[in-house]
Write an enzyme that holds these catalytic residues in place. Structure first.
Site, PDB file in Angstrom:
ATOM      1  N   GLN A   1       0.826  -1.215   0.000  1.00  0.00           N
ATOM      2  CA  GLN A   1       0.000   0.000   0.000  1.00  0.00           C
ATOM      3  C   GLN A   1       0.864   1.270   0.000  1.00  0.00           C
ATOM      4  O   GLN A   1       0.500   2.284   0.601  1.00  0.00           O
ATOM      5  CB  GLN A   1      -0.940  -0.011   1.204  1.00  0.00           C
ATOM      6  CG  GLN A   1      -2.140  -0.934   1.016  1.00  0.00           C
ATOM      7  CD  GLN A   1      -3.070  -0.466  -0.099  1.00  0.00           C
ATOM      8  OE1 GLN A   1      -3.145   0.718  -0.426  1.00  0.00           O
ATOM      9  NE2 GLN A   1      -3.793  -1.393  -0.684  1.00  0.00           N
ATOM     10  N   SER A   2       1.996   1.230  -0.672  1.00  0.00           N
ATOM     11  CA  SER A   2       2.899   2.380  -0.699  1.00  0.00           C
ATOM     12  C   SER A   2       2.285   3.589  -1.402  1.00  0.00           C
ATOM     13  O   SER A   2       1.832   3.506  -2.545  1.00  0.00           O
ATOM     14  CB  SER A   2       4.190   1.985  -1.423  1.00  0.00           C
ATOM     15  OG  SER A   2       4.959   3.130  -1.718  1.00  0.00           O
ATOM     16  N   ASN A   3       2.294   4.731  -0.701  1.00  0.00           N
ATOM     17  CA  ASN A   3       1.866   5.985  -1.318  1.00  0.00           C
ATOM     18  C   ASN A   3       2.934   6.504  -2.268  1.00  0.00           C
ATOM     19  O   ASN A   3       2.634   7.166  -3.261  1.00  0.00           O
ATOM     20  CB  ASN A   3       1.612   7.042  -0.236  1.00  0.00           C
ATOM     21  CG  ASN A   3       0.572   6.589   0.759  1.00  0.00           C
ATOM     22  OD1 ASN A   3      -0.560   6.309   0.387  1.00  0.00           O
ATOM     23  ND2 ASN A   3       0.957   6.498   2.032  1.00  0.00           N
TER      24      ASN A   3
END
Ligand SMILES: *Cc1c(COP(=O)(O)O)cnc(C)c1O
Length: 333
Positions: free
Chosen positions: A75-77
């Protein structure tokens, strides 16, 4: 400091607003709380990586790159903003995603940032937890070079001396806005992970000889480790920004009391802080970074870390796309 001599592309909506939070301030009885809206940088739902990417992609373009390679948690921004930057620049984007959490849900794997990465046209590859991500990125770069492509590898979180320039610039932006508002900032508080945000802010405030304290709330590891990691980036970032004098170790201040069980694992305090910001200020935080940082800010304010009339700036580093990946733990029963 001379940021103007570094290659840069415009990707974000800057300056982002600096706003007073009257209802949260009143609920806590002070200090006077402001929010720097770096969730509003504008690139595919925004966030702090946009500022770093302006300088990183600037360097990639200067080197003739046609492909951005980067890496991160599922879930890396950072990955999502890199995918958007690549699309904007007409570049290809190759992503390595680490399965960093052992227990996840269907929505965590598919919704939130992952959904947006796919929409933005990035190519995703999955790597098992604990793998050598940087090594894997370099191997991939080698493969692409042999195919005749020109890859540019961006480290996790965009945290290196080039990316940190984005937050040197942000520190100067905050000082200009504070002067316009007629306030004196005592501290800025923000979530610290891959360290580029905090290192850049420290260099910027120090370079301007402002005396603003930078307090990082750790989202992944104990204080000593995180402070050492930030300090390691401060020196080279200061040099890259053209700062003449060395920055003392004491300028790096991290609090790791709000991490909970680990990176990306929800805590009750995070959920309460997220609800408080939403219900008092209409402000949406994220479960992995800004929610834990706000938990820290609220708790430390209650414990009297600041005087009632001091001004504290919370940097909203973005990440709301991740809310949708955490629906099962965030929905009120
Ligand atoms: C990456 C990130 C951070 C942490 O910034 P670092 O420069 O990696 O320390 C904070 N908040 C959000 C929403 C992020 O995506």
């Amino acid at each position: 400091m001379q940021l103007g001599r570094h290659p840069r592309v415009r990707l974000g909506h800057m300056p982002t607003p600096l706003e007073f939070m009257p209802r949260l301030t009143e609920a806590l009885g002070g200090p006077r709380l402001f929010v720097k809206r770096d969730d509003c940088t504008g690139l595919a739902t925004g966030g702090n990586k946009t500022r770093k990417l302006e300088f990183l992609v600037g360097e990639a373009v200067a080197r003739g790159a046609d492909t951005l390679i980067t890496l991160g948690a599922v879930q890396s921004n950072h990955v999502r903003q890199t995918a958007a930057a690549a699309a904007r620049m007409g570049m290809r984007c190759e992503i390595l995603l680490e399965k960093r959490l052992s227990q996840t849900t269907e929505v965590y794997e598919r919704n939130g940032n992952v959904l947006l990465d796919r929409l933005l046209g990035a190519s995703l590859r999955y790597v098992p937890m604990g793998a050598d991500m940087n090594g894997a990125a370099e191997l991939l770069a080698g493969d692409l070079r042999r195919e005749g492509r020109v890859p540019y590898v961006i480290p996790g979180g965009g945290s290196n001396p080039v990316g940190a320039l984005g937050y040197v610039d942000c520190a100067l932006e905050i000082l200009r806005q504070a002067a316009d508002l007629g306030i004196e900032v005592a501290s800025v508080v923000h979530a610290t992970g891959s360290t580029g945000t905090q290192a850049g802010l420290i260099v910027g405030f120090e370079g301007a000889q402002s005396g603003v304290e930078v307090l990082g709330i750790s989202v992944r590891q104990p204080r000593e480790k995180q402070e050492a990691a930030v300090f390691k980036l401060v020196g080279p970032s200061a040099e890259h920004a053209g700062l003449q004098h060395p920055i003392p170790r004491e300028r790096v201040v991290v609090n790791s009391d709000y991490v909970g069980e680990g990176y990306g694992i929800p805590t009750e305090g995070m959920i309460n802080a997220l609800r408080q910001a939403a219900r008092l200020e209409g402000l949406l935080l994220d479960p992995v970074y800004s929610g834990k940082a706000m938990h820290g800010l609220i708790d430390l304010a209650r414990k009297g870390r600041w005087k009632r009339d001091q001004c504290v700036v919370f940097i909203h580093t973005g990440g709301q796309a991740g809310l949708f990946a955490y629906e099962p733990v965030l929905s009120p029963e």
